[in-house]
Enzyme design. Structure first.
Site, short mmCIF file in Angstrom:
data_model
loop_
_atom_site.label_atom_id
_atom_site.label_comp_id
_atom_site.label_asym_id
_atom_site.label_seq_id
_atom_site.Cartn_x
_atom_site.Cartn_y
_atom_site.Cartn_z
N ASP A 23 0.88 -1.17 0.00
CA ASP A 23 0.00 0.00 0.00
C ASP A 23 0.92 1.22 0.00
O ASP A 23 1.53 1.54 1.00
CB ASP A 23 -0.90 -0.04 1.25
CG ASP A 23 -1.73 1.24 1.41
OD1 ASP A 23 -1.66 2.13 0.53
OD2 ASP A 23 -2.45 1.34 2.42
N LYS A 85 2.84 11.38 -3.33
CA LYS A 85 1.81 10.70 -4.15
C LYS A 85 0.90 11.70 -4.86
O LYS A 85 0.39 11.43 -5.93
CB LYS A 85 1.00 9.79 -3.24
CG LYS A 85 0.05 8.86 -3.96
CD LYS A 85 -0.50 7.86 -2.98
CE LYS A 85 -1.55 6.97 -3.57
NZ LYS A 85 -2.05 6.03 -2.55
N GLU A 185 -7.05 0.61 -4.53
CA GLU A 185 -7.04 0.45 -3.07
C GLU A 185 -8.35 -0.11 -2.51
O GLU A 185 -8.33 -1.07 -1.73
CB GLU A 185 -6.69 1.78 -2.40
CG GLU A 185 -5.21 2.10 -2.55
CD GLU A 185 -4.91 3.58 -2.38
OE1 GLU A 185 -5.78 4.33 -1.91
OE2 GLU A 185 -3.79 3.99 -2.73
N ASP A 208 -13.02 4.85 1.89
CA ASP A 208 -11.60 4.99 2.22
C ASP A 208 -11.21 6.46 2.35
O ASP A 208 -11.10 7.17 1.37
CB ASP A 208 -10.75 4.30 1.13
CG ASP A 208 -9.25 4.39 1.41
OD1 ASP A 208 -8.84 5.13 2.33
OD2 ASP A 208 -8.47 3.72 0.70
MG MG Z 1 -4.62 4.63 1.94
#
Ligand code: MG
Ligand code: ADP
Length: 613
Positions: A23, A85, A185, A208
């Site tokens: 992840d 990111k 994800e 999420d």
């Molecule tokens: Mg995450």
């Protein structure tokens, strides 16, 4: 007879290839693998599993990743990179309006190319920076299980476009990993969740909320098959926003603007705000000191601050349900993922929307990595009764007359897959046809993201409308695209692999790989010593600067004492004894920190005086 692979390094019999799940988060990253049939996240020395996605460079360019780098956020914000990111697969143009958010230097000399970050006289792109995090994770798991790791599954937010997925894949390659699959994800999370539900048929929403991104996915699980029905989300919404809201509230109460703070102060208040936020997940009230003044926030104040953000996520949820053609009552479970779902208000709001208690049994920090590990295990051939269907998050199409977007692969189409559509020419005797490929939901291509273009050339002369040109989109399992065009009457064909505009050239990649191999060969002990020396030198320089700048603020005696600590550290560096260096650094820090706080307060007071005039 079966071959028996030998581990050459250890002379032992090689276990089956371990494929790891990673992840790679905006805020935190972690690595997991399947051990005896169960996914486990890797811990370092029995501590936590999360590696902060933070990279620090010292003045000599040596790299630290994770908790060590996080410690540098305060002392060296300009050489400590977080939230990389958010920059993946982006040009400067894409991120220029978020510029204030980053306390490190983003280079604007090339507005359209891959964004670059400058640290001293070195330049890094987000792919390289992410590869440092991946290398750290790789090293971690190798230390934990004692064999070398080559293969990985890496997760990305469902909303990542092609360029961002490519960039993630490239980062893996650069870290020496063979990236077998890029997985969304929420899909990974649902896999972790659904592992024990092979026999059931359920529709699940995965909510999420991390540090930097929000995703909602609607999935159907049936007979071991995970099918993603719809995804929605926001690549600029997460716990970072909550931290900023708290910091802004405090500054506002002190009559300050965030622009008046220096980078160190900005970071300090950001970190304090995050502490407050986490504290309020279990307590009703938070109180601390900043700038020698009290800062405080109650849970209800905090909730009022974040309600607008939560409302935005709920809107996305409704949209995803709409896309999936489902009503709220058709959702059997709501799964919570991401550190920010620890906030009671978030759970409450999501429960209210879906009319049921949310499922938060899985560790929200680990669930994505655990799912990635399961996906890895499936790819390794160990889980035959699970299969994963994924979808493409954004529509793909080409430009037609008038700059219109002609969608060929609608969003939420299943991948892998291919779609073809026929076109023709609009002019008599037209010899060339340009195919420009775009991604996005808007009707005009100028509002969408261009992925690439190519020309189908040397068409035989024909009247307008006669050529029959088939444009074919081929999406592989990662959601990465290949496009081909064929004139069917003459069989003229042009195949193009859409190379991301923000990817790396083969040469760049090769060079970086060479560099990274060189780096990896360095002896660990020497490296650790060098890092300590670098850090110590950095502290010496800061101390000198501090003494120089604060001659008037402190008494001669205090400054002399500080100089003594400085001298001790300087001696320790000469000794090249890592432990002594660490000890001297700590002592110097302990003495200097209160002084630094006082100095900061005085500077702020002066700034405020200036403002009133
Ligand atoms: Mg995450
Ligand atoms: P990402 O997926 O973006 O890397 P994570 O899922 O690791 O993010 O979540 C990180 C976010 O979760 C950060 O903003 C962090 O402050 C927040 N967070 C972690 N623990 C808590 C908590 N106990 N209460 C509130 N927020 C938390």
């Amino acid at each position: 007879m079966a071959k028996i692979p030998i581990n050459l390094k250890e002379g032992s019999i090689q276990e089956d290839d371990v494929i790891v799940g990673i992840d790679l988060g905006t805020t935190n990253s972690l690595v997991a693998y399947v051990k005896d049939g169960e996914p486990v996240a890797v811990k370092e020395n029995g501590k936590h599993t999360l590696v902060p996605s933070i990279i620090h460079f010292d003045r000599e360019g040596a790299v630290q990743v994770g908790d060590l780098a996080r410690k540098q956020l305060l002392d060296a914000p300009e050489r400590t990179i977080y939230s990389v990111k958010r920059l993946m697969g982006k040009s400067y143009q894409d991120v220029s309006d978020q510029r204030n958010y980053f306390s490190y230097q983003i280079i604007d000399d090339d507005r359209e190319g891959l964004v670059k970050i400058r640290v001293d006289n070195r330049f890094y792109n987000p792919i390289e920076l992410s590869s440092f995090i991946l290398k750290e994770l790789k090293a971690r798991i190798e230390r934990a299980i004692g064999t070398s790791i080559q293969k990985a599954v890496i997760t990305v937010p469902a909303y990542f476009n092609d360029a961002q997925r490519q960039a993630t894949r490239d980062a893996g390659k650069l870290a020496g990993l063979d990236v077998l699959r890029i997985v969304n994800e929420p899909t990974a999370a649902s896999l972790a969740y659904g592992l024990n539900r092979v026999d059931s048929r359920e529709t699940i929403a995965v909510y999420d909320l991390g540090g930097g991104t929000f995703d909602i996915s609607i999935l159907r699980i049936e007979g071991g098959i995970f099918e993603v029905l719809a995804t929605h989300g926001d690549t600029y919404l997460g716990g970072d926003d909550f931290d900023r809201a708290i910091a802004d509230l405090w500054l506002h109460k002190q009559g300050l603007e965030s622009e008046q703070l220096n980078p160190e102060q900005k970071q300090a208040i950001r970190i304090l705000a995050e502490d407050a936020k986490k504290h309020l997940s279990t307590q009703e009230y938070f109180e601390e000191r900043f700038n020698n003044k009290q800062v405080a926030i109650s849970r209800s104040e905090f909730e009022a601050l974040i309600d607008p953000f939560i409302e935005k996520t709920l809107k996305s949820c409704r949209k995803a349900l709409e896309d999936a053609g489902l009503s709220i009552s058709e959702i059997d479970h709501v799964v919570m993922v991401g550190g920010s779902t620890r906030i009671p208000r978030v759970k409450e709001a999501v429960s209210d929307l879906f009319g049921q208690a949310v499922n938060d049994q899985l560790d929200p920090d680990e669930v994505v990595a655990l799912g990635a590990a399961i996906q890895a295990d499936i790819l390794a051939g160990n889980q035959k009764d699970l299969l994963l269907l994924d979808v493409t998050p954004l529509s793909l199409g080409i430009e037609t007359i008038g700059g219109l977007m002609d969608v060929i692969v609608p969003r939420n189409s299943k991948v892998p897959g291919s779609v073809a559509r026929n076109y023709t020419t609009s002019v008599d005797g037209q010899k060339n046809l340009k195919i420009a490929v775009y991604q996005g939901e808007r009707d005009l291509v100028e509002h969408n993201r261009k992925l690439g273009e190519f020309v189908l050339s040397d068409l035989p002369p024909m009247a307008a409308g006669i050529p029959k040109i088939e444009v074919k989109f081929l999406l592989n399992a990662d959601g990465i695209l290949k496009v081909s065009a064929t004139e069917l009457r003459s069989n003229k064909e042009q195949q193009i692999e859409i190379r991301s505009a923000y990817g790396l050239s083969e040469e760049e990649m090769a060079q970086m790989l060479l560099d990274s191999i060189e780096h990896a060969q360095e002896d660990m002990a020497v490296k650790a010593l060098r890092e300590s020396i670098n850090e110590a030198n950095h502290i010496l320089r800061s101390t000198d600067r501090f003494i120089e700048q604060n001659k008037e603020h402190f008494s001669r005696d205090l400054l002399d004492e500080l100089s003594n600590y400085r001298e001790a550290l300087s001696q320790a560096i000469q000794s090249a004894d890592k432990n002594l260096i660490e000890k001297s650094m700590q002592e110097l820090n302990e003495f200097a920190t209160p002084l630094a706080h006082q100095a900061m307060d005085m500077t702020i007071l002066e700034a405020m005086k200036d403002r009133k005039v």
